[in-house]
Design an enzyme around this catalytic site. Structure first.
Site, PDB file in Angstrom:
ATOM      1  N   LYS A  44       0.803  -1.229   0.000  1.00 31.73           N
ATOM      2  CA  LYS A  44       0.000   0.000   0.000  1.00 31.73           C
ATOM      3  C   LYS A  44       0.840   1.286   0.000  1.00 31.73           C
ATOM      4  O   LYS A  44       0.401   2.342   0.455  1.00 31.73           O
ATOM      5  CB  LYS A  44      -1.001   0.061   1.191  1.00 31.73           C
ATOM      6  CG  LYS A  44      -1.800  -1.178   1.460  1.00 31.73           C
ATOM      7  CD  LYS A  44      -2.305  -1.879   0.247  1.00 31.73           C
ATOM      8  CE  LYS A  44      -3.471  -1.269  -0.448  1.00 31.73           C
ATOM      9  NZ  LYS A  44      -3.912  -2.158  -1.593  1.00 31.73           N
ATOM     10  N   THR A  47       2.877   0.616  -5.053  1.00 30.78           N
ATOM     11  CA  THR A  47       3.282  -0.485  -5.942  1.00 30.78           C
ATOM     12  C   THR A  47       2.632  -0.357  -7.320  1.00 30.78           C
ATOM     13  O   THR A  47       3.316  -0.381  -8.355  1.00 30.78           O
ATOM     14  CB  THR A  47       2.841  -1.833  -5.319  1.00 30.78           C
ATOM     15  OG1 THR A  47       2.951  -1.770  -3.907  1.00 30.78           O
ATOM     16  CG2 THR A  47       3.658  -2.988  -5.876  1.00 30.78           C
ATOM     17  N   TRP A  72      -0.248  -6.788 -12.957  1.00 29.74           N
ATOM     18  CA  TRP A  72       0.428  -7.900 -12.268  1.00 29.74           C
ATOM     19  C   TRP A  72       1.248  -8.753 -13.223  1.00 29.74           C
ATOM     20  O   TRP A  72       2.116  -9.507 -12.786  1.00 29.74           O
ATOM     21  CB  TRP A  72      -0.574  -8.760 -11.487  1.00 29.74           C
ATOM     22  CG  TRP A  72      -1.751  -9.209 -12.303  1.00 29.74           C
ATOM     23  CD1 TRP A  72      -1.812 -10.271 -13.153  1.00 29.74           C
ATOM     24  CD2 TRP A  72      -3.053  -8.601 -12.344  1.00 29.74           C
ATOM     25  NE1 TRP A  72      -3.065 -10.359 -13.725  1.00 29.74           N
ATOM     26  CE2 TRP A  72      -3.844  -9.361 -13.241  1.00 29.74           C
ATOM     27  CE3 TRP A  72      -3.621  -7.497 -11.703  1.00 29.74           C
ATOM     28  CZ2 TRP A  72      -5.191  -9.038 -13.518  1.00 29.74           C
ATOM     29  CZ3 TRP A  72      -4.945  -7.185 -11.978  1.00 29.74           C
ATOM     30  CH2 TRP A  72      -5.718  -7.953 -12.877  1.00 29.74           C
ATOM     31  N   HIS A  99       7.456  -7.059  -2.342  1.00 29.41           N
ATOM     32  CA  HIS A  99       7.240  -6.568  -0.975  1.00 29.41           C
ATOM     33  C   HIS A  99       8.247  -7.215  -0.011  1.00 29.41           C
ATOM     34  O   HIS A  99       8.104  -7.081   1.203  1.00 29.41           O
ATOM     35  CB  HIS A  99       5.835  -6.930  -0.478  1.00 29.41           C
ATOM     36  CG  HIS A  99       4.703  -6.272  -1.215  1.00 29.41           C
ATOM     37  ND1 HIS A  99       4.702  -4.946  -1.562  1.00 29.41           N
ATOM     38  CD2 HIS A  99       3.508  -6.764  -1.640  1.00 29.41           C
ATOM     39  CE1 HIS A  99       3.563  -4.642  -2.174  1.00 29.41           C
ATOM     40  NE2 HIS A  99       2.825  -5.734  -2.241  1.00 29.41           N
ATOM     41  N   ARG A 121       5.995   5.187   2.122  1.00 32.30           N
ATOM     42  CA  ARG A 121       4.829   6.067   2.264  1.00 32.30           C
ATOM     43  C   ARG A 121       4.571   6.272   3.755  1.00 32.30           C
ATOM     44  O   ARG A 121       4.851   5.370   4.565  1.00 32.30           O
ATOM     45  CB  ARG A 121       3.610   5.408   1.598  1.00 32.30           C
ATOM     46  CG  ARG A 121       2.360   6.267   1.586  1.00 32.30           C
ATOM     47  CD  ARG A 121       1.178   5.553   0.940  1.00 32.30           C
ATOM     48  NE  ARG A 121       0.046   6.443   0.763  1.00 32.30           N
ATOM     49  CZ  ARG A 121      -1.168   6.049   0.342  1.00 32.30           C
ATOM     50  NH1 ARG A 121      -1.372   4.768   0.039  1.00 32.30           N
ATOM     51  NH2 ARG A 121      -2.141   6.918   0.218  1.00 32.30           N
ATOM     52  N   SER A 129      -4.952   2.939   4.053  1.00 29.99           N
ATOM     53  CA  SER A 129      -5.153   2.295   2.748  1.00 29.99           C
ATOM     54  C   SER A 129      -5.342   0.787   2.929  1.00 29.99           C
ATOM     55  O   SER A 129      -6.233   0.173   2.330  1.00 29.99           O
ATOM     56  CB  SER A 129      -3.941   2.591   1.854  1.00 29.99           C
ATOM     57  OG  SER A 129      -4.098   2.007   0.598  1.00 29.99           O
ATOM     58  N   TYR A 184       6.096   7.994  -1.776  1.00 34.02           N
ATOM     59  CA  TYR A 184       4.779   8.229  -2.384  1.00 34.02           C
ATOM     60  C   TYR A 184       4.494   9.727  -2.390  1.00 34.02           C
ATOM     61  O   TYR A 184       3.996  10.281  -3.363  1.00 34.02           O
ATOM     62  CB  TYR A 184       3.754   7.467  -1.538  1.00 34.02           C
ATOM     63  CG  TYR A 184       2.317   7.591  -1.959  1.00 34.02           C
ATOM     64  CD1 TYR A 184       1.738   6.642  -2.799  1.00 34.02           C
ATOM     65  CD2 TYR A 184       1.513   8.628  -1.476  1.00 34.02           C
ATOM     66  CE1 TYR A 184       0.393   6.732  -3.163  1.00 34.02           C
ATOM     67  CE2 TYR A 184       0.175   8.725  -1.837  1.00 34.02           C
ATOM     68  CZ  TYR A 184      -0.377   7.773  -2.673  1.00 34.02           C
ATOM     69  OH  TYR A 184      -1.704   7.870  -3.028  1.00 34.02           O
ATOM     70  N   MET A 223      -5.212   6.453 -14.183  1.00 29.20           N
ATOM     71  CA  MET A 223      -5.035   5.056 -13.746  1.00 29.20           C
ATOM     72  C   MET A 223      -6.349   4.469 -13.246  1.00 29.20           C
ATOM     73  O   MET A 223      -6.614   3.285 -13.420  1.00 29.20           O
ATOM     74  CB  MET A 223      -3.952   4.968 -12.666  1.00 29.20           C
ATOM     75  CG  MET A 223      -2.557   5.039 -13.246  1.00 29.20           C
ATOM     76  SD  MET A 223      -1.277   4.804 -12.018  1.00 29.20           S
ATOM     77  CE  MET A 223      -1.638   3.178 -11.381  1.00 29.20           C
ATOM     78  N   ARG A 248      -8.337   4.033  -4.428  1.00 28.82           N
ATOM     79  CA  ARG A 248      -9.356   4.553  -3.525  1.00 28.82           C
ATOM     80  C   ARG A 248      -9.370   6.079  -3.531  1.00 28.82           C
ATOM     81  O   ARG A 248     -10.254   6.684  -4.102  1.00 28.82           O
ATOM     82  CB  ARG A 248      -9.052   3.996  -2.117  1.00 28.82           C
ATOM     83  CG  ARG A 248     -10.133   4.143  -1.084  1.00 28.82           C
ATOM     84  CD  ARG A 248      -9.620   3.594   0.244  1.00 28.82           C
ATOM     85  NE  ARG A 248      -8.384   4.248   0.668  1.00 28.82           N
ATOM     86  CZ  ARG A 248      -8.315   5.339   1.420  1.00 28.82           C
ATOM     87  NH1 ARG A 248      -9.420   5.889   1.879  1.00 28.82           N
ATOM     88  NH2 ARG A 248      -7.139   5.879   1.746  1.00 28.82           N
ATOM     89  N   GLY A 250      -5.956   8.056  -3.365  1.00 20.68           N
ATOM     90  CA  GLY A 250      -4.730   8.494  -4.027  1.00 20.68           C
ATOM     91  C   GLY A 250      -4.221   9.839  -3.545  1.00 20.68           C
ATOM     92  O   GLY A 250      -3.752  10.651  -4.338  1.00 20.68           O
TER      93      GLY A 250
END
Ligand code: PPS
Length: 287
Positions: A44, A47, A72, A99, A121, A129, A184, A223, A248, A250
């Site tokens: 979160k 990525t 992905w 991750h 972030r 998030s 971020y 996006m 959601r 951003g």
């Protein structure tokens, strides 16, 4: 916690929907190529955003892959099961996300010339998030109340363990100038500037026009409507976007809409204590 939803790998909780013990072993033994680029994030932290930016940096701004390949498969997770199925057909320079903490990365990374971009972030926004993500991702345990989830987050009883351990592990590497640290918040504040920094780091030498094109394409609103990046291809039984969309809000600082002053004080005190001695300065420290 539902035991069939998670496996434990070196003390880290990992989702069984996309990982197996074999896929994690595969990642550790992965033969890194000198031209590989790894984007590393605690979950979160940006990525998906980097899965959009990186291919455009590597191909000089050609939008074809980001408009035709799901994120992905475009920039796959090194530790997930999918990567082994098509990595042989993957053209160099290859981009991966992961991750994993530093000590669980492929052993061949260190002696390669591969590069790493590490994105951090604000942990309070990461937690918020993740809280919403746990509501929409049907393959994860229900997060419970905000306070319950915050407690779990701080104890590291969440995917990929503690935020502080992850960040610290990536500050003590032998990668020298092969690792770039970004946030971020840096991307939120000045996306073209951030893209230019990544381009320079990767030796891409892109024109200002291409940098601007990449930044324009990778903004949140674009996006959100890109079916190859907004997770709308994932069946509703896995991700229920009516509960919360994957992309959601951003923004930076959404934690202010969720934490009480008391929750914020105790959360920040724990993070600060665990980061003692690191002397890291992040954009959110000046808030
Ligand atoms: S995951 O599950 O680890 O892959 O999630 P990840 O992609 O790291 O993080 C998801 C959050 O990143 C936000 N996001 C963006 N913010 C701003 N601009 C762009 N272009 C962008 N793309 C993804 C996404 O909305 C999630 O954050 P929240 O705060 O939940 O909105």
């Amino acid at each position: 916690m539902s035991s069939d939803r998670y496996l434990l790998y070196h003390g880290l909780l990992i989702s069984t929907v996309t990982h197996t013990t074999e896929s994690l072993k595969y990642a550790r033994a992965f033969p890194v190529e000198d031209t590989d680029v790894f984007v590393v994030t605690y979950p979160k932290s940006g990525t998906t955003w980097m899965q959009e930016i990186l291919p455009l940096l590597l191909n000089g701004g050609d939008l074809t892959p980001v408009q035709s390949i799901p994120n992905w498969d475009r920039v796959p997770w090194l530790e997930e099961t999918r990567v082994a199925k098509f990595v042989d057909r993957f053209a160099s320079p290859r981009g991966f996300v992961t991750h994993l903490p530093y000590h669980l990365m492929p052993t061949s990374l260190q002696n390669s010339k591969a590069k790493v971009i590490y994105v951090t972030r604000n942990p309070k926004d990461v937690m918020v998030s993740s809280y919403y993500f746990h509501q929409m991702a049907c393959f994860l345990d229900d997060p419970g109340t905000f306070q319950e989830f915050s407690d779990k987050f701080l104890k590291g009883q969440v995917l990929f363990g503690k935020w502080t351990d992850h960040v610290k592990s990536w500050r003590h590497t032998e990668l020298g100038d092969r690792i770039l640290y970004t946030t971020y918040e840096e991307m939120i504040q000045d996306l073209p500037g951030a893209v230019r920094r990544y381009s320079d780091f990767l030796g891409r030498n892109l024109s200002e026009e291409v940098i601007q094109k990449i930044a324009d394409h990778c903004c949140f609103d674009k996006m959100k409507t890109n079916r190859m990046s907004n997770y709308s291809l994932v069946p509703g039984e896995f991700m229920d976007s009516s509960k919360s969309p994957f992309l959601r809000k951003g923004i930076a600082g959404d934690w202010k809409n969720h934490f009480t002053p008391e929750q914020e004080a105790s959360f920040s005190a724990i993070i600060r204590k665990e980061m003692e001695g690191e002397e890291l300065v992040f954009p959110w420290h000046s808030e």
